[in-house]
Design a protein around this motif. Structure first.
Motif, PDB file in Angstrom:
ATOM      1  N   ASP A 116      -8.324  -3.825   3.472  1.00  0.00           N
ATOM      2  CA  ASP A 116      -7.225  -4.364   4.135  1.00  0.00           C
ATOM      3  C   ASP A 116      -7.718  -5.279   5.962  1.00  0.00           C
ATOM      4  O   ASP A 116      -7.384  -5.824   6.375  1.00  0.00           O
ATOM      5  CB  ASP A 116      -6.503  -3.462   4.581  1.00  0.00           C
TER       6      ASP A 116
ATOM      7  N   ASN B 119       1.146  -1.201   0.011  1.00  0.00           N
ATOM      8  CA  ASN B 119       0.262  -0.335  -0.162  1.00  0.00           C
ATOM      9  C   ASN B 119       1.024   1.300   0.121  1.00  0.00           C
ATOM     10  O   ASN B 119       0.411   2.328  -0.311  1.00  0.00           O
ATOM     11  CB  ASN B 119      -0.885  -0.233   0.898  1.00  0.00           C
TER      12      ASN B 119
ATOM     13  N   THR C  56      -5.032   3.065   6.282  1.00  0.00           N
ATOM     14  CA  THR C  56      -5.542   1.508   6.768  1.00  0.00           C
ATOM     15  C   THR C  56      -7.242   1.619   6.093  1.00  0.00           C
ATOM     16  O   THR C  56      -8.139   1.968   6.013  1.00  0.00           O
ATOM     17  CB  THR C  56      -5.818   0.500   7.823  1.00  0.00           C
ATOM     18  N   GLU C  57      -7.394   0.365   4.461  1.00  0.00           N
ATOM     19  CA  GLU C  57      -8.620   0.790   3.461  1.00  0.00           C
ATOM     20  C   GLU C  57      -8.973  -0.593   4.459  1.00  0.00           C
ATOM     21  O   GLU C  57      -8.880  -0.983   4.686  1.00  0.00           O
ATOM     22  CB  GLU C  57      -8.099   0.203   2.236  1.00  0.00           C
TER      23      GLU C  57
ATOM     24  N   PHE D  37       1.490   2.232   5.806  1.00  0.00           N
ATOM     25  CA  PHE D  37       0.904   2.004   5.192  1.00  0.00           C
ATOM     26  C   PHE D  37       0.723  -0.320   5.279  1.00  0.00           C
ATOM     27  O   PHE D  37      -0.674  -0.620   5.461  1.00  0.00           O
ATOM     28  CB  PHE D  37       1.139   1.861   4.492  1.00  0.00           C
ATOM     29  N   ASN D  38       1.806  -0.212   4.830  1.00  0.00           N
ATOM     30  CA  ASN D  38       1.719  -2.124   4.897  1.00  0.00           C
ATOM     31  C   ASN D  38       2.404  -2.417   6.306  1.00  0.00           C
ATOM     32  O   ASN D  38       1.976  -3.737   6.429  1.00  0.00           O
ATOM     33  CB  ASN D  38       3.283  -2.338   4.045  1.00  0.00           C
TER      34      ASN D  38
END
Ligand SMILES: Nc1ncnc2c1ncn2[C@@H]1O[C@H](COP(=O)(O)OP(=O)(O)O)[C@@H](O)[C@H]1O
Ligand SMILES: [Mg+2]
Lengths: 282, 268
Positions: B139, B15, B135-136, B20-21
């Motif tokens: 996810d 991401n 964060t999506e 992000f990851n």
């Protein structure tokens, strides 16, 4: 043995008075392309729902007679197993998108994820299907933002990716513009050469004439006639059952009425051209 | 076809950057724990230091513009609301005069109390804001599915979010066409309400009318298939660093609670 067999099947939706299907007996063999035509409300979609096992598993109501898929009664099939045997694409392009995947590529993979297909194989299958159905340029797009025609192609892709032996396709182009229709026809053309069993409900009679091995005509919940495409679609009496016949067949009949009959009644343009050439050479 | 895009599915979900990851659940743990320390401590000095920290973090993560936009909006509203309400609601004769706003005397104690409240809300919401901005939802759901949540729950969550988007879109479309027909849709709140309420029915109906077909479509996509579900997108396995960060965040929370208890009991 027929892959799908209906024996004297009648069905009534819940809370309705009239039967949507009445004493339907028909069978579908492996590898053949079937067309179902007939008036609106004639029971075509209901027949598809029976074949797909949505009746009786999803729609309650009263199902009589026997429906056999691979010789096993539809009531004994688990719907989860049935969906890996029989794929289903229907009219509305907007309800066939999951709505939870942000790219077309993932949308096409959704059935394979549910089936637990290993990732490498999934990647290959999705890539191939996208290529085959000419949606390769859309794979990064958001499926929720596509046009109707594009969505319908994505819907086809996600079902075809699952590689079912049989595909039931219910009026796939009735809500599409000419361009979308054209692209869906191209998909059906590809399917024609894939030796799958295909059951296609479609009003565009020329398409039926071109693709189908056999045709069933439905009216008022019954199958009024069925048989080889050419034999069925060349019958003028089809129009009495509120079903259309191809323009070229009408032309054939008109020629006969005028006392200048062709050797036989054509159902596709190609045939008509050949017959007319033959006639003028005589 | 875009081979690079297809090949990207071979790798773990990427991401953007390390933050992000982070595994969504680790990230949630970190943000939640840090945010909660502000609630526990409730001192404006601590709360506002956290706010500053969040701004620096947002800058480092690369989300500063959108972070500050939302954060600033919340803080301004909160700030004025709380301070004014406190000035009115807390009244004791021995309060220390603080400042005079156009003839309106403010006192120090309610001002500090208000600062404490604002700082703890900001200190908590900032962390959550960072979490949700980095964060999506899918996810989060994927991480939960990896932890045993069913894909049905995940589908319900994600598709409800999508249907909100769809409903908004159809509301816009209807309002546009109403406008084209000469019905007033812009203007003051009453005009807007008048234009909006009549279309609520059709919007809800159209959202609901698709559900049966959607269920059929999902069934055709083997939704009810049991046993083995595979994923096209795979989250990075949770690393030792992530576990360490989680542990650190939890320790911070525990430390703040200990501090609070000690200070309440008068030990500190
Ligand atoms: N979900 C349903 N509930 C009740 N009646 C239905 C339902 N779907 C179709 N019918 C009725 O069943 C009959 C056959 O409809 P259908 O199979 O949709 O026809 P076709 O697809 O040929 O247009 C119609 O009379 C229709 O009103
Ligand atoms: Mg129909």
């Amino acid at each position: 043995m027929a892959f799908i067999e209906l024996k004297d099947v009648s069905y009534k939706y819940p809370y309705t008075k009239d039967y949507a299907l009445q004493h339907v007996t028909c069978s579908f063999e492996k590898g053949k392309f079937y067309g179902i035509i007939g008036e609106n409300g004639g029971g075509k979609t209901t027949l598809c729902n029976v074949i797909r096992g949505l009746i009786p598993h999803f729609y309650l109501g009263k199902l009589e007679g026997d429906v056999l898929v691979e010789g096993k009664d539809i009531r004994d099939w688990d719907t989860a197993d049935l969906c890996s045997k029989i794929g289903f694409v229907f009219q509305n392009p907007f309800t066939q998108i999951s709505g939870i995947k942000p790219t077309v590529f993932e949308e096409v993979a959704i059935g394979l994820e549910n089936l637990g297909v290993p990732k490498q194989e999934m990647l290959e299958r999705v890539t191939n299907v996208c290529e085959q159905l000419d949606i390769g340029h859309l794979i990064k797009n958001n499926p929720n933002e596509l046009s109707g025609g594009q969505r319908q192609r994505v819907a086809f892709a996600s079902i075809i990716a699952m590689d079912t032996e049989t595909l039931v396709i219910d009026e796939p182009t009735s809500q599409l513009d000419p361009e979308g229709t054209e692209s869906v026809f191209n998909i059906i053309n590809t399917l024609k050469h894939s030796n799958k069993t295909i059951i296609l409900v479609e009003h565009k009679i020329d398409l039926i004439a071109e693709f189908c091995d056999e045709v069933l005509v439905m009216e008022n919940g019954t199958v009024v006639c069925s048989g080889l495409t050419k034999e069925i679609l060349s019958q003028r009496s089809l129009m009495d059952h509120n079903a259309a016949i191809p323009e070229v067949a009408k032309f054939g009949h008109a020629m006969a009425d005028a006392g200048k009959p062709l050797a036989e009644i054509p159902v596709t343009m190609e045939e008509a051209l050949k017959l007319v050439k033959e006639r003028s050479a005589r | 076809m875009d081979k690079e895009f297809i090949n990207s599915y071979n790798d773990y979900v990427d991401n953007g950057n390390a933050w992000f990851n982070l595994n969504p659940l680790s990230k949630l743990c970190i943000c939640l724990c840090i945010g909660l320390t502000a609630v526990v401590v409730r001192r404006w000095q601590y709360g506002f230091s956290l706010c500053l920290l969040y701004c620096i973090a947002a800058l480092l993560i690369g989300i500063f513009p959108r972070f500050i936009k939302n954060y600033f909006a919340i803080s301004i509203i909160l700030f004025f609301l709380t301070i004014i309400v406190r000035q009115f609601s807390m009244k004791e004769p021995d309060f220390t005069p603080f400042i005079n706003v156009f003839g309106w005397q403010w006192y120090k104690e309610p001002f500090i109390a208000a600062l404490n409240i604002v700082s703890y809300i900001m200190g908590c919401s900032g962390a959550l804001l960072i979490f949700f901005q980095t964060t999506e939802m899918r996810d989060i759901m994927l991480a939960l599915e990896n932890r045993g949540v069913t894909h049905v729950a995940s589908y319900i969550m994600l598709s409800s979010m999508q249907s909100v988007i769809d409903m908004r879109k159809s509301a816009e479309t209807i309002l546009e066409s109403q406008k084209a027909r000469g019905i007033e849709t812009d203007g003051n709140i009453m005009v807007r309400m008048k234009a909006f309420f009549p279309i609520l029915g059709p919007i809800l109906l159209s959202a609901m009318s698709g559900t049966e077909e959607k269920a059929i479509a999902m069934d055709a996509r083997a939704f009810s298939h049991e046993g083995g579900h595979t994923y096209l997108r795979v989250l990075r396995p949770i690393s030792k660093v992530e576990y360490a960060l989680d542990a650190l965040a939890i320790l911070c929370l525990i430390a703040s609670i200990v501090w609070k208890v000690l200070s309440l009991t008068g030990v500190l």
